[in-house]
Design a protein around this motif. Structure first.
Motif, PDB file in Angstrom:
ATOM      1  N   GLU A 154       0.863  -1.191   0.000  1.00 43.62           N
ATOM      2  CA  GLU A 154       0.000   0.000   0.000  1.00 43.62           C
ATOM      3  C   GLU A 154       0.899   1.240   0.000  1.00 43.62           C
ATOM      4  N   ALA A 155       0.558   2.234  -0.782  1.00 39.88           N
ATOM      5  CA  ALA A 155       1.333   3.474  -0.772  1.00 39.88           C
ATOM      6  C   ALA A 155       1.048   4.238   0.516  1.00 39.88           C
ATOM      7  N   VAL A 156       2.076   4.842   1.103  1.00 39.32           N
ATOM      8  CA  VAL A 156       1.849   5.624   2.323  1.00 39.32           C
ATOM      9  C   VAL A 156       2.181   7.097   2.069  1.00 39.32           C
ATOM     10  N   VAL A 157       2.183   7.491   0.793  1.00 37.13           N
ATOM     11  CA  VAL A 157       2.500   8.885   0.477  1.00 37.13           C
ATOM     12  C   VAL A 157       1.421   9.802   1.049  1.00 37.13           C
ATOM     13  N   ARG A 158       1.794  11.035   1.337  1.00 41.67           N
ATOM     14  CA  ARG A 158       0.831  11.975   1.926  1.00 41.67           C
ATOM     15  C   ARG A 158       0.117  12.755   0.837  1.00 41.67           C
TER      16      ARG A 158
END
Ligand SMILES: Cc1ncc(COP(=O)(O)O)c(C=O)c1O
Length: 377
Positions: free
Chosen positions: A19-23
């Motif tokens: 899963e991407a955890v970018v903001r």
């Protein structure tokens, strides 16, 4: 086991499955999802009709396919960044200058640039509701707040209430005439009275996506309003009357300096050469276009009168659709139409919007409406 890059199978899976955890911006949390009109369900031995997206049922106007095909051979090249020829043609058609035209990927593309240019976090955008469902999406994306002013029981803009909703935080007002999905226009006199109450530094977008279908002599004429109000911007599209929805081309008309600022907010090369050539070819056969629009307006009259004769409470419409405020019966009506190969656009709990299509579609829709009425009574 490793692949040719020396990555083990397990690692490769993890990289793809992670899963991407970018903001991302918090504003995205409140963005509603656009629900496009559905294609019709295929019913055996029945021609189905899509009456759910306010599209034009006619094929491209004469010369349009040829113009698109000719420009398709050049698709390895970027389009003209300034859409110069198209802006010149539109300007000549409207009696303004090319500097006053801002083109984009449909009028939605232009509107999104306008909202981005006018609004930042916590600003307010006033518009009628229910209206075009892209408005709350664009406003939410900008971080601004939607101030939705309910339409009247007749589906009209309540301009007095909208004027009352303007505050020091208001940066943009959107007036949709004819209003999607309810149908009525804003009258010239009431719009003048409204505009007199809007501060001069607040941008007013007059969304005229369906302007070609308007026949009401009392309707506000966008170009006249534009000429006398420097803060008014007109929004128009080739998607509806011109039948180019699939090519995505629309424009705004704004005072030249404002237009230049708006152009700087539109993504570069927004209008493809195919779309520009199709729009140019369509503009060059305006008489053929107006004939088709006249036929659709006639068909709209038949649909509206037929529904009213059946006892439905349908507001006036000056666009290429009608609005049935069916409240709790909305979904059931949409299902009944779908079972007969007609897709309409339900707004759950509120009503059904039905786009004008071929005469056969009108006949069948009226049959559905008759059966539905009999079943409900
Ligand atoms: C009121 C109104 N404005 C704008 C649009 C956007 O059309 P487009 O982006 O295809 O030009 C629509 C499309 O349904 C509409 O109903």
């Amino acid at each position: 086991m490793t692949d040719s890059h020396g990555v083990t199978e397990r690692e490769a899976f993890d990289v793809q499955g992670a899963e991407a955890v970018v903001r991302l911006r918090d504003a995205l949390q409140g963005v509603p999802v656009y629900k496009p009109g559905r294609p019709p369900t295929v019913v055996p031995d029945v021609v189905s009709y899509k009456m759910s997206s306010n599209e034009n049922p006619y094929p491209p106007l004469p010369g349009v396919l040829e113009a698109v095909a000719a420009s398709a051979a050049q698709m390895n090249r970027y389009p003209d960044m300034g859409a110069t020829a198209l802006r010149e043609a539109v300007a000549a058609d409207l009696g303004v200058t090319p500097e006053e035209i801002v083109t984009g990927t449909g009028s939605s593309g232009v509107l999104s640039a306008i909202v981005g240019a006018a609004c930042e976090a916590d600003d307010e955008v006033v518009y009628a509701w229910r209206s075009f469902e892209a408005y709350p999406i664009m406003v939410a994306l900008s971080g601004a707040r939607s101030v939705q002013v309910p339409v009247t029981a007749e589906g009209r803009h309540d301009l007095a209430a909208m004027a009352g909703a303007i505050t020091r935080d208001t940066r943009l007002v959107i007036v949709c005439s004819p209003n999607n999905p309810t149908g009525p226009v804003v009258a010239a006199a009431e719009l003048e009275e409204f505009l007199a109450q809007v501060p001069a530094d607040v941008l007013v977008v007059l969304d005229e996506a369906y302007v070609e279908f308007v026949r009401d002599p009392e309707a506000a004429e966008g170009l006249e309003v534009y000429r006398s109000h420097p803060n008014v911007v007109l929004l128009r599209t080739f998607s509806k009357a011109y039948g180019l929805a699939g090519l995505r081309v629309g424009y705004a008309v704004a005072r030249s300096q404002l237009a230049a600022s708006l152009r700087s907010c539109v993504i570069p090369f927004a209008v493809t050469e195919l779309a520009a050539q199709a729009a140019l070819a369509s503009l060059s056969v305006k008489d053929a276009l107006l004939e088709r629009v006249a036929d659709l307006v006639e068909e709209r009259g038949r649909l509206l009168a037929g529904l009213r004769d059946l006892g439905y409470d349908v507001p006036d419409t000056q666009a290429n659709f009608v609005w049935l405020p069916l409240a709790g019966h909305t979904q059931a009506f949409a299902e009944a139409a779908d079972a007969r190969g007609l897709s309409v656009r339900p707004f759950p709990g509120e009503g059904v919007r039905v786009s004008v299509e071929a005469p056969e579609a009108t006949d069948r829709l009226l049959e559905v409406a008759r059966e539905f009425r009999d079943r409900m009574s």
